[in-house]
Scaffold this motif. Structure first.
Motif, PDB file in Angstrom:
ATOM      1  N   ILE A  52       0.823  -1.206   0.000  1.00  0.00           N
ATOM      2  CA  ILE A  52       0.000   0.000   0.000  1.00  0.00           C
ATOM      3  C   ILE A  52       0.861   1.261   0.000  1.00  0.00           C
ATOM      4  O   ILE A  52       0.601   2.215  -0.745  1.00  0.00           O
ATOM      5  CB  ILE A  52      -0.951  -0.005   1.210  1.00  0.00           C
ATOM      6  N   THR A  56       1.864   1.138  -4.564  1.00  0.00           N
ATOM      7  CA  THR A  56       0.525   1.443  -5.036  1.00  0.00           C
ATOM      8  C   THR A  56       0.511   2.848  -5.614  1.00  0.00           C
ATOM      9  O   THR A  56       0.921   3.811  -4.941  1.00  0.00           O
ATOM     10  CB  THR A  56      -0.508   1.344  -3.898  1.00  0.00           C
ATOM     11  N   LYS A  58      -0.962   6.350  -6.765  1.00  0.00           N
ATOM     12  CA  LYS A  58      -1.994   7.241  -6.231  1.00  0.00           C
ATOM     13  C   LYS A  58      -3.213   7.267  -7.146  1.00  0.00           C
ATOM     14  O   LYS A  58      -4.365   7.320  -6.666  1.00  0.00           O
ATOM     15  CB  LYS A  58      -1.401   8.642  -6.076  1.00  0.00           C
ATOM     16  N   GLN A  61      -5.532   4.350  -6.391  1.00  0.00           N
ATOM     17  CA  GLN A  61      -6.271   4.552  -5.140  1.00  0.00           C
ATOM     18  C   GLN A  61      -7.432   5.518  -5.332  1.00  0.00           C
ATOM     19  O   GLN A  61      -8.544   5.276  -4.868  1.00  0.00           O
ATOM     20  CB  GLN A  61      -5.329   5.073  -4.051  1.00  0.00           C
ATOM     21  N   ASP A  62      -7.187   6.601  -6.047  1.00  0.00           N
ATOM     22  CA  ASP A  62      -8.236   7.607  -6.222  1.00  0.00           C
ATOM     23  C   ASP A  62      -9.372   7.089  -7.097  1.00  0.00           C
ATOM     24  O   ASP A  62     -10.528   7.495  -6.907  1.00  0.00           O
ATOM     25  CB  ASP A  62      -7.641   8.877  -6.837  1.00  0.00           C
ATOM     26  N   ALA A  65     -10.279   2.808  -5.005  1.00  0.00           N
ATOM     27  CA  ALA A  65     -10.365   2.561  -3.560  1.00  0.00           C
ATOM     28  C   ALA A  65     -11.189   3.630  -2.866  1.00  0.00           C
ATOM     29  O   ALA A  65     -11.217   4.792  -3.277  1.00  0.00           O
ATOM     30  CB  ALA A  65      -8.963   2.505  -2.950  1.00  0.00           C
ATOM     31  N   ASN A  68      -7.421   4.762   1.892  1.00  0.00           N
ATOM     32  CA  ASN A  68      -6.012   4.548   1.597  1.00  0.00           C
ATOM     33  C   ASN A  68      -5.429   3.295   2.246  1.00  0.00           C
ATOM     34  O   ASN A  68      -4.230   3.041   2.111  1.00  0.00           O
ATOM     35  CB  ASN A  68      -5.194   5.766   2.039  1.00  0.00           C
ATOM     36  N   GLN A  70      -6.589   0.182   1.571  1.00  0.00           N
ATOM     37  CA  GLN A  70      -6.972  -0.960   0.748  1.00  0.00           C
ATOM     38  C   GLN A  70      -5.832  -1.332  -0.190  1.00  0.00           C
ATOM     39  O   GLN A  70      -5.294  -0.474  -0.892  1.00  0.00           O
ATOM     40  CB  GLN A  70      -8.222  -0.638  -0.090  1.00  0.00           C
ATOM     41  N   ILE A  72      -4.407  -2.999  -3.517  1.00  0.00           N
ATOM     42  CA  ILE A  72      -4.923  -3.201  -4.869  1.00  0.00           C
ATOM     43  C   ILE A  72      -3.964  -4.128  -5.608  1.00  0.00           C
ATOM     44  O   ILE A  72      -2.780  -3.811  -5.772  1.00  0.00           O
ATOM     45  CB  ILE A  72      -5.058  -1.873  -5.632  1.00  0.00           C
ATOM     46  N   ASP A 154     -10.118  -5.527   0.266  1.00  0.00           N
ATOM     47  CA  ASP A 154      -9.031  -5.330  -0.677  1.00  0.00           C
ATOM     48  C   ASP A 154      -9.560  -5.487  -2.103  1.00  0.00           C
ATOM     49  O   ASP A 154     -10.605  -6.101  -2.331  1.00  0.00           O
ATOM     50  CB  ASP A 154      -7.896  -6.325  -0.418  1.00  0.00           C
TER      51      ASP A 154
END
Length: 439
Positions: A52, A56, A58, A61-62, A65, A68, A70, A72, A154
Protein backbone atom coordinates in the motif's frame (compact mmCIF):
# COMPACT_ATOMS: atom_id res chain seq x y z
CA UNK A 1 17.60 -16.88 -19.63
CA UNK A 2 18.38 -13.39 -20.88
CA UNK A 3 19.77 -14.41 -24.27
CA UNK A 4 17.90 -17.69 -24.81
CA UNK A 5 20.98 -19.50 -26.09
CA UNK A 6 20.89 -23.26 -26.47
CA UNK A 7 23.19 -25.58 -24.51
CA UNK A 8 25.04 -26.38 -27.72
CA UNK A 9 25.91 -22.72 -28.34
CA UNK A 10 26.83 -22.19 -24.68
CA UNK A 11 29.14 -25.21 -24.74
CA UNK A 12 30.87 -23.77 -27.81
CA UNK A 13 31.25 -20.31 -26.25
CA UNK A 14 32.69 -21.60 -22.96
CA UNK A 15 34.52 -24.54 -24.57
CA UNK A 16 33.04 -27.11 -22.19
CA UNK A 17 30.76 -30.09 -22.71
CA UNK A 18 26.97 -29.86 -22.81
CA UNK A 19 26.72 -32.05 -19.73
CA UNK A 20 28.83 -29.50 -17.84
CA UNK A 21 26.51 -26.75 -19.06
CA UNK A 22 23.50 -28.67 -17.78
CA UNK A 23 25.09 -29.16 -14.36
CA UNK A 24 26.03 -25.47 -14.14
CA UNK A 25 22.50 -24.36 -15.08
CA UNK A 26 21.00 -26.74 -12.55
CA UNK A 27 23.23 -25.40 -9.79
CA UNK A 28 22.58 -21.78 -10.68
CA UNK A 29 18.81 -22.33 -10.88
CA UNK A 30 18.77 -24.08 -7.52
CA UNK A 31 20.81 -21.33 -5.87
CA UNK A 32 18.60 -18.57 -7.25
CA UNK A 33 15.45 -20.39 -6.15
CA UNK A 34 16.83 -20.86 -2.64
CA UNK A 35 18.28 -17.37 -2.13
CA UNK A 36 16.81 -14.74 -4.48
CA UNK A 37 13.21 -15.90 -4.96
CA UNK A 38 12.13 -16.18 -1.29
CA UNK A 39 13.57 -12.74 -0.54
CA UNK A 40 11.95 -10.91 -3.47
CA UNK A 41 8.82 -12.81 -4.54
CA UNK A 42 5.76 -14.37 -2.95
CA UNK A 43 3.17 -13.22 -0.43
CA UNK A 44 5.53 -14.04 2.44
CA UNK A 45 8.25 -11.63 1.33
CA UNK A 46 6.13 -8.47 1.45
CA UNK A 47 3.35 -7.20 3.71
CA UNK A 48 0.12 -5.50 2.76
CA UNK A 49 1.33 -2.28 4.35
CA UNK A 50 4.45 -2.26 2.18
CA UNK A 51 2.37 -2.81 -0.97
CA UNK A 52 0.00 0.00 0.00
CA UNK A 53 2.69 2.48 0.98
CA UNK A 54 5.49 1.71 -1.51
CA UNK A 55 3.95 -0.11 -4.48
CA UNK A 56 0.53 1.44 -5.04
CA UNK A 57 0.00 4.26 -7.48
CA UNK A 58 -1.99 7.24 -6.23
CA UNK A 59 -4.13 7.24 -9.39
CA UNK A 60 -5.31 3.67 -8.71
CA UNK A 61 -6.27 4.55 -5.14
CA UNK A 62 -8.24 7.61 -6.22
CA UNK A 63 -10.09 5.74 -8.97
CA UNK A 64 -10.91 2.41 -7.32
CA UNK A 65 -10.37 2.56 -3.56
CA UNK A 66 -12.63 4.15 -0.98
CA UNK A 67 -9.80 4.54 1.54
CA UNK A 68 -6.01 4.55 1.60
CA UNK A 69 -5.75 1.29 3.57
CA UNK A 70 -6.97 -0.96 0.75
CA UNK A 71 -4.44 -3.09 -1.10
CA UNK A 72 -4.92 -3.20 -4.87
CA UNK A 73 -3.69 -6.26 -6.77
CA UNK A 74 -3.82 -6.83 -10.52
CA UNK A 75 -4.08 -10.43 -11.75
CA UNK A 76 -3.61 -12.04 -15.13
CA UNK A 77 -2.34 -15.27 -16.61
CA UNK A 78 0.58 -15.29 -19.01
CA UNK A 79 1.55 -17.89 -21.60
CA UNK A 80 4.75 -19.91 -21.93
CA UNK A 81 4.67 -21.84 -25.19
CA UNK A 82 5.95 -25.42 -25.35
CA UNK A 83 6.36 -28.11 -27.99
CA UNK A 84 3.88 -30.92 -28.52
CA UNK A 85 4.31 -33.88 -26.24
CA UNK A 86 4.41 -37.58 -27.12
CA UNK A 87 2.22 -38.12 -24.07
CA UNK A 88 -1.21 -37.62 -25.61
CA UNK A 89 -2.96 -36.94 -22.31
CA UNK A 90 -0.50 -34.16 -21.48
CA UNK A 91 -0.76 -32.89 -25.05
CA UNK A 92 -4.52 -32.53 -24.73
CA UNK A 93 -4.35 -30.80 -21.34
CA UNK A 94 -1.61 -28.38 -22.38
CA UNK A 95 -3.34 -27.39 -25.65
CA UNK A 96 -5.01 -23.99 -25.48
CA UNK A 97 -8.17 -23.58 -27.55
CA UNK A 98 -7.70 -19.83 -27.20
CA UNK A 99 -4.20 -19.72 -28.69
CA UNK A 100 -4.55 -22.96 -30.70
CA UNK A 101 -1.16 -24.23 -29.55
CA UNK A 102 0.34 -26.03 -26.53
CA UNK A 103 1.39 -23.88 -23.59
CA UNK A 104 1.44 -23.58 -19.81
CA UNK A 105 -0.03 -20.72 -17.78
CA UNK A 106 1.64 -19.05 -14.79
CA UNK A 107 -0.68 -16.73 -12.84
CA UNK A 108 0.92 -13.31 -12.34
CA UNK A 109 -0.08 -11.05 -9.43
CA UNK A 110 1.34 -7.53 -9.43
CA UNK A 111 0.77 -4.24 -7.66
CA UNK A 112 -0.41 -1.12 -9.49
CA UNK A 113 3.22 -0.07 -10.03
CA UNK A 114 4.11 -3.37 -11.72
CA UNK A 115 5.84 -4.87 -8.69
CA UNK A 116 5.58 -8.67 -8.79
CA UNK A 117 3.80 -9.75 -5.62
CA UNK A 118 3.62 -13.43 -6.50
CA UNK A 119 3.73 -15.94 -9.35
CA UNK A 120 1.60 -19.08 -9.00
CA UNK A 121 1.64 -22.20 -11.12
CA UNK A 122 2.25 -22.86 -13.95
CA UNK A 123 -1.09 -24.48 -14.76
CA UNK A 124 -2.47 -26.54 -17.62
CA UNK A 125 -4.00 -24.67 -20.56
CA UNK A 126 -7.18 -26.66 -21.30
CA UNK A 127 -10.75 -25.45 -20.75
CA UNK A 128 -10.69 -26.62 -17.12
CA UNK A 129 -7.83 -24.24 -16.39
CA UNK A 130 -9.10 -20.88 -17.52
CA UNK A 131 -8.25 -17.77 -15.52
CA UNK A 132 -11.35 -18.04 -13.33
CA UNK A 133 -10.71 -21.71 -12.49
CA UNK A 134 -7.10 -20.95 -11.62
CA UNK A 135 -8.11 -18.11 -9.29
CA UNK A 136 -10.72 -20.33 -7.63
CA UNK A 137 -8.06 -23.00 -7.09
CA UNK A 138 -5.72 -20.44 -5.54
CA UNK A 139 -8.36 -19.08 -3.15
CA UNK A 140 -9.98 -22.40 -2.22
CA UNK A 141 -6.62 -24.03 -1.47
CA UNK A 142 -5.21 -20.91 0.19
CA UNK A 143 -1.99 -21.18 -1.80
CA UNK A 144 0.88 -19.20 -0.25
CA UNK A 145 -1.52 -18.31 2.61
CA UNK A 146 -3.17 -15.78 0.32
CA UNK A 147 -6.31 -15.58 2.50
CA UNK A 148 -4.21 -14.49 5.47
CA UNK A 149 -2.48 -11.84 3.38
CA UNK A 150 -5.59 -10.33 1.79
CA UNK A 151 -7.98 -8.42 4.03
CA UNK A 152 -11.68 -8.01 3.33
CA UNK A 153 -12.35 -4.96 1.14
CA UNK A 154 -9.03 -5.33 -0.68
CA UNK A 155 -9.31 -4.89 -4.43
CA UNK A 156 -8.42 -7.33 -7.21
CA UNK A 157 -8.37 -5.88 -10.72
CA UNK A 158 -9.04 -8.55 -13.36
CA UNK A 159 -10.17 -8.92 -16.95
CA UNK A 160 -13.35 -10.53 -18.26
CA UNK A 161 -11.78 -13.99 -18.22
CA UNK A 162 -12.19 -14.04 -14.42
CA UNK A 163 -15.95 -13.48 -14.51
CA UNK A 164 -16.78 -16.94 -13.10
CA UNK A 165 -14.66 -16.25 -10.01
CA UNK A 166 -16.36 -12.97 -9.10
CA UNK A 167 -18.92 -14.62 -6.80
CA UNK A 168 -16.22 -16.43 -4.81
CA UNK A 169 -14.28 -13.20 -4.42
CA UNK A 170 -17.40 -11.44 -3.14
CA UNK A 171 -17.99 -14.25 -0.61
CA UNK A 172 -14.49 -13.68 0.73
CA UNK A 173 -15.09 -9.93 0.94
CA UNK A 174 -12.71 -9.12 -1.89
CA UNK A 175 -13.76 -6.24 -4.12
CA UNK A 176 -13.43 -7.29 -7.77
CA UNK A 177 -12.99 -4.68 -10.50
CA UNK A 178 -13.57 -5.94 -14.03
CA UNK A 179 -14.47 -4.28 -17.37
CA UNK A 180 -18.20 -4.38 -18.03
CA UNK A 181 -19.97 -6.74 -20.44
CA UNK A 182 -22.47 -5.72 -23.07
CA UNK A 183 -25.90 -7.28 -22.76
CA UNK A 184 -27.01 -9.62 -25.51
CA UNK A 185 -29.48 -7.10 -26.90
CA UNK A 186 -26.96 -4.23 -26.90
CA UNK A 187 -24.71 -3.18 -29.74
CA UNK A 188 -22.94 -0.54 -27.70
CA UNK A 189 -21.94 -0.14 -24.08
CA UNK A 190 -23.89 2.35 -22.07
CA UNK A 191 -22.06 5.47 -21.00
CA UNK A 192 -21.88 4.28 -17.39
CA UNK A 193 -20.48 0.86 -18.35
CA UNK A 194 -18.00 2.35 -20.81
CA UNK A 195 -16.75 4.84 -18.21
CA UNK A 196 -16.49 2.21 -15.47
CA UNK A 197 -14.51 -0.02 -17.84
CA UNK A 198 -12.14 2.86 -18.57
CA UNK A 199 -11.48 3.24 -14.83
CA UNK A 200 -10.49 -0.43 -14.72
CA UNK A 201 -8.34 -0.45 -17.85
CA UNK A 202 -6.52 2.67 -16.66
CA UNK A 203 -5.20 0.53 -13.79
CA UNK A 204 -5.15 -2.98 -15.30
CA UNK A 205 -2.72 -2.31 -18.17
CA UNK A 206 0.23 -2.58 -15.79
CA UNK A 207 -0.07 -6.38 -15.59
CA UNK A 208 0.22 -6.59 -19.38
CA UNK A 209 3.38 -4.51 -19.20
CA UNK A 210 4.67 -6.81 -16.46
CA UNK A 211 4.04 -9.86 -18.65
CA UNK A 212 5.90 -8.15 -21.47
CA UNK A 213 8.81 -7.52 -19.10
CA UNK A 214 8.95 -11.27 -18.41
CA UNK A 215 9.04 -12.09 -22.13
CA UNK A 216 12.01 -9.79 -22.65
CA UNK A 217 14.02 -12.66 -21.22
CA UNK A 218 14.37 -14.49 -24.51
CA UNK A 219 14.38 -17.95 -22.97
CA UNK A 220 10.70 -17.58 -22.07
CA UNK A 221 9.80 -15.98 -25.41
CA UNK A 222 10.93 -19.14 -27.22
CA UNK A 223 8.91 -22.31 -27.72
CA UNK A 224 10.36 -24.55 -25.01
CA UNK A 225 10.95 -28.29 -25.34
CA UNK A 226 8.79 -30.48 -23.14
CA UNK A 227 11.77 -31.59 -21.04
CA UNK A 228 11.89 -28.01 -19.68
CA UNK A 229 8.33 -28.12 -18.31
CA UNK A 230 9.48 -29.10 -14.77
CA UNK A 231 11.61 -25.94 -14.56
CA UNK A 232 9.34 -23.32 -16.16
CA UNK A 233 7.86 -22.29 -12.80
CA UNK A 234 11.35 -21.82 -11.35
CA UNK A 235 12.51 -19.73 -14.29
CA UNK A 236 9.46 -17.44 -14.19
CA UNK A 237 9.85 -16.97 -10.43
CA UNK A 238 13.56 -16.20 -10.78
CA UNK A 239 12.93 -13.63 -13.50
CA UNK A 240 10.17 -11.90 -11.51
CA UNK A 241 12.35 -11.82 -8.39
CA UNK A 242 15.24 -10.31 -10.34
CA UNK A 243 12.91 -7.70 -11.83
CA UNK A 244 11.75 -6.74 -8.35
CA UNK A 245 15.30 -6.46 -7.07
CA UNK A 246 17.05 -4.67 -9.93
CA UNK A 247 14.55 -3.00 -12.28
CA UNK A 248 12.62 0.24 -11.62
CA UNK A 249 8.81 0.18 -11.27
CA UNK A 250 6.83 0.05 -14.50
CA UNK A 251 4.39 2.68 -13.33
CA UNK A 252 5.11 5.14 -10.52
CA UNK A 253 3.02 7.70 -8.70
CA UNK A 254 3.19 11.00 -10.54
CA UNK A 255 2.54 14.55 -9.43
CA UNK A 256 -0.58 14.89 -11.57
CA UNK A 257 -2.20 11.60 -10.49
CA UNK A 258 -4.70 13.29 -8.20
CA UNK A 259 -5.53 15.86 -10.87
CA UNK A 260 -5.97 13.13 -13.49
CA UNK A 261 -8.24 11.10 -11.22
CA UNK A 262 -10.30 14.21 -10.50
CA UNK A 263 -10.65 14.92 -14.22
CA UNK A 264 -11.79 11.37 -14.89
CA UNK A 265 -14.44 11.55 -12.17
CA UNK A 266 -15.63 14.94 -13.40
CA UNK A 267 -16.27 13.51 -16.87
CA UNK A 268 -18.55 10.71 -15.70
CA UNK A 269 -21.63 12.66 -16.70
CA UNK A 270 -20.21 14.74 -19.54
CA UNK A 271 -20.85 14.66 -23.32
CA UNK A 272 -24.23 12.98 -22.90
CA UNK A 273 -25.91 15.92 -24.61
CA UNK A 274 -24.23 15.09 -27.93
CA UNK A 275 -25.21 11.42 -27.83
CA UNK A 276 -28.78 12.35 -26.98
CA UNK A 277 -28.82 14.96 -29.75
CA UNK A 278 -27.52 12.47 -32.33
CA UNK A 279 -30.08 9.85 -31.37
CA UNK A 280 -32.96 12.33 -31.07
CA UNK A 281 -32.38 13.80 -34.53
CA UNK A 282 -31.38 10.46 -36.09
CA UNK A 283 -28.09 11.89 -37.38
CA UNK A 284 -26.78 8.41 -38.14
CA UNK A 285 -28.93 8.22 -41.27
CA UNK A 286 -27.12 8.06 -44.59
CA UNK A 287 -29.08 11.09 -45.78
CA UNK A 288 -26.79 13.90 -46.94
CA UNK A 289 -29.48 16.59 -46.90
CA UNK A 290 -28.09 18.15 -43.72
CA UNK A 291 -24.39 17.52 -44.33
CA UNK A 292 -21.79 18.98 -46.63
CA UNK A 293 -18.49 17.32 -47.50
CA UNK A 294 -15.35 19.18 -46.52
CA UNK A 295 -11.63 18.51 -46.95
CA UNK A 296 -10.27 21.14 -44.57
CA UNK A 297 -11.48 22.74 -41.36
CA UNK A 298 -9.88 26.12 -40.78
CA UNK A 299 -11.93 26.80 -37.65
CA UNK A 300 -10.98 23.59 -35.80
CA UNK A 301 -8.89 24.39 -32.67
CA UNK A 302 -5.16 23.75 -32.85
CA UNK A 303 -4.23 21.39 -30.02
CA UNK A 304 -0.95 20.53 -28.32
CA UNK A 305 0.11 17.01 -27.40
CA UNK A 306 -0.56 17.77 -23.74
CA UNK A 307 -4.15 18.78 -24.45
CA UNK A 308 -4.64 15.66 -26.58
CA UNK A 309 -3.49 13.48 -23.71
CA UNK A 310 -5.89 15.25 -21.37
CA UNK A 311 -8.76 14.59 -23.78
CA UNK A 312 -7.91 10.94 -24.39
CA UNK A 313 -6.63 10.27 -20.84
CA UNK A 314 -3.92 8.00 -22.21
CA UNK A 315 -1.51 7.32 -25.04
CA UNK A 316 -2.83 4.06 -26.50
CA UNK A 317 -5.54 5.73 -28.58
CA UNK A 318 -3.09 8.36 -29.83
CA UNK A 319 -0.67 5.67 -30.99
CA UNK A 320 -3.39 4.23 -33.23
CA UNK A 321 -4.45 7.60 -34.61
CA UNK A 322 -1.99 7.78 -37.49
CA UNK A 323 -3.11 4.38 -38.79
CA UNK A 324 -6.79 5.35 -38.72
CA UNK A 325 -6.06 8.69 -40.40
CA UNK A 326 -4.10 6.97 -43.14
CA UNK A 327 -7.40 5.41 -44.28
CA UNK A 328 -8.82 8.93 -44.63
CA UNK A 329 -5.82 10.13 -46.61
CA UNK A 330 -6.20 7.11 -48.89
CA UNK A 331 -9.70 8.33 -49.73
CA UNK A 332 -11.81 5.76 -47.89
CA UNK A 333 -13.15 8.15 -45.22
CA UNK A 334 -15.24 11.32 -45.44
CA UNK A 335 -15.56 14.46 -43.29
CA UNK A 336 -18.99 16.14 -43.20
CA UNK A 337 -20.07 19.43 -41.58
CA UNK A 338 -23.67 20.05 -40.55
CA UNK A 339 -25.24 22.75 -42.71
CA UNK A 340 -27.32 24.30 -39.94
CA UNK A 341 -25.43 23.63 -36.71
CA UNK A 342 -22.00 25.31 -36.60
CA UNK A 343 -19.13 23.23 -35.23
CA UNK A 344 -20.85 19.86 -35.65
CA UNK A 345 -18.68 17.41 -37.58
CA UNK A 346 -19.45 13.86 -38.73
CA UNK A 347 -16.75 11.44 -39.86
CA UNK A 348 -17.01 7.87 -41.10
CA UNK A 349 -13.94 5.82 -40.19
CA UNK A 350 -13.11 2.34 -41.42
CA UNK A 351 -12.85 -0.43 -38.83
CA UNK A 352 -9.29 -1.61 -38.28
CA UNK A 353 -10.37 -5.26 -38.13
CA UNK A 354 -13.43 -5.76 -40.37
CA UNK A 355 -13.41 -4.54 -43.96
CA UNK A 356 -17.21 -4.44 -44.20
CA UNK A 357 -17.68 -2.31 -41.08
CA UNK A 358 -17.22 1.40 -40.48
CA UNK A 359 -18.06 3.72 -37.59
CA UNK A 360 -19.63 7.15 -37.46
CA UNK A 361 -17.96 9.76 -35.26
CA UNK A 362 -19.51 13.09 -34.22
CA UNK A 363 -17.55 16.02 -32.80
CA UNK A 364 -18.86 19.30 -31.40
CA UNK A 365 -16.23 22.04 -31.27
CA UNK A 366 -15.64 25.76 -31.27
CA UNK A 367 -12.57 27.82 -32.15
CA UNK A 368 -10.81 27.01 -28.86
CA UNK A 369 -12.08 23.65 -27.57
CA UNK A 370 -13.38 20.23 -28.47
CA UNK A 371 -16.65 20.34 -26.56
CA UNK A 372 -18.15 16.86 -26.96
CA UNK A 373 -17.81 13.64 -28.91
CA UNK A 374 -19.73 10.48 -29.69
CA UNK A 375 -18.96 7.35 -31.73
CA UNK A 376 -21.09 4.38 -32.78
CA UNK A 377 -18.44 1.80 -31.83
CA UNK A 378 -18.80 -0.41 -28.75
CA UNK A 379 -17.01 2.02 -26.44
CA UNK A 380 -18.03 5.15 -28.32
CA UNK A 381 -20.41 6.43 -25.62
CA UNK A 382 -17.46 6.82 -23.26
CA UNK A 383 -17.03 10.26 -21.78
CA UNK A 384 -14.03 9.40 -19.59
CA UNK A 385 -11.43 9.66 -22.33
CA UNK A 386 -12.26 8.78 -25.92
CA UNK A 387 -12.36 5.72 -28.13
CA UNK A 388 -9.65 5.28 -30.78
CA UNK A 389 -11.88 6.60 -33.58
CA UNK A 390 -12.64 9.88 -31.80
CA UNK A 391 -8.99 10.24 -30.79
CA UNK A 392 -7.87 9.76 -34.42
CA UNK A 393 -10.15 12.53 -35.71
CA UNK A 394 -9.16 14.97 -32.95
CA UNK A 395 -5.46 14.17 -33.40
CA UNK A 396 -5.59 14.71 -37.15
CA UNK A 397 -7.62 17.92 -37.19
CA UNK A 398 -6.08 19.40 -34.05
CA UNK A 399 -2.40 18.65 -34.60
CA UNK A 400 -1.37 16.41 -37.52
CA UNK A 401 -3.05 18.48 -40.25
CA UNK A 402 -0.74 21.37 -39.36
CA UNK A 403 2.35 19.36 -40.31
CA UNK A 404 3.72 18.60 -43.76
CA UNK A 405 3.57 14.84 -43.25
CA UNK A 406 1.24 12.78 -45.44
CA UNK A 407 1.96 9.23 -44.33
CA UNK A 408 2.69 9.84 -40.60
CA UNK A 409 5.11 6.90 -40.59
CA UNK A 410 2.45 4.40 -41.74
CA UNK A 411 3.96 2.38 -44.58
CA UNK A 412 1.79 0.35 -46.95
CA UNK A 413 3.85 -2.80 -47.43
CA UNK A 414 1.17 -4.16 -49.74
CA UNK A 415 2.86 -2.47 -52.71
CA UNK A 416 5.51 -5.20 -52.59
CA UNK A 417 2.93 -8.00 -52.87
CA UNK A 418 0.79 -9.30 -55.69
CA UNK A 419 -3.01 -9.19 -55.51
CA UNK A 420 -4.84 -12.08 -57.14
CA UNK A 421 -8.16 -10.21 -56.92
CA UNK A 422 -6.96 -7.19 -58.91
CA UNK A 423 -7.27 -6.81 -62.70
CA UNK A 424 -8.87 -10.17 -63.49
CA UNK A 425 -8.21 -11.44 -67.00
CA UNK A 426 -11.15 -11.24 -69.36
CA UNK A 427 -12.42 -14.58 -70.58
CA UNK A 428 -14.11 -15.03 -73.97
CA UNK A 429 -17.34 -16.88 -73.21
CA UNK A 430 -17.50 -18.43 -76.69
CA UNK A 431 -14.00 -19.86 -76.36
CA UNK A 432 -14.88 -21.25 -72.95
CA UNK A 433 -18.00 -22.97 -74.24
CA UNK A 434 -16.11 -24.50 -77.15
CA UNK A 435 -13.40 -25.82 -74.87
CA UNK A 436 -16.01 -27.41 -72.59
CA UNK A 437 -17.66 -29.11 -75.57
CA UNK A 438 -14.32 -30.41 -76.88
CA UNK A 439 -13.51 -31.86 -73.48
Amino acid sequence: MKCGLSNKILSTIFNITKSSIRRAIHSARQALCDIIVPAHLGFEHVTREEIIQKHTRKLAQDLLAESNDQAILVLDGTYIYINKSNNFQFQRRSFSMHKHRPLVKPMIIVSTTGYFVSVLGPYFADSKNNDASILKHILNNNIQEIKSWIDPSDICVVDRGFRDAIELMKELGIQAEMPAFMKRTEKQMTTDDANASRFVTKVRWVVEAANARIKRWKYLSHVLPTNQVPYIGDYVSIICALCNKYLPPINQTQELDSTLASQMRDRLSGNLCLQDFVEEHDLARRSVAHWTTTESLTDFPKLSETILRILTLGTYQLKLSSSYVQEYISGTCDFHLHKEIPGLLRVRLQSRHIASKSYLVWLKYDEDHVIAWYCKCRAGARTVGTCSHVAAVIWYLGMAVHTAETSFGVKDWGEYLEDASANPESIDSSDSEESIVEE
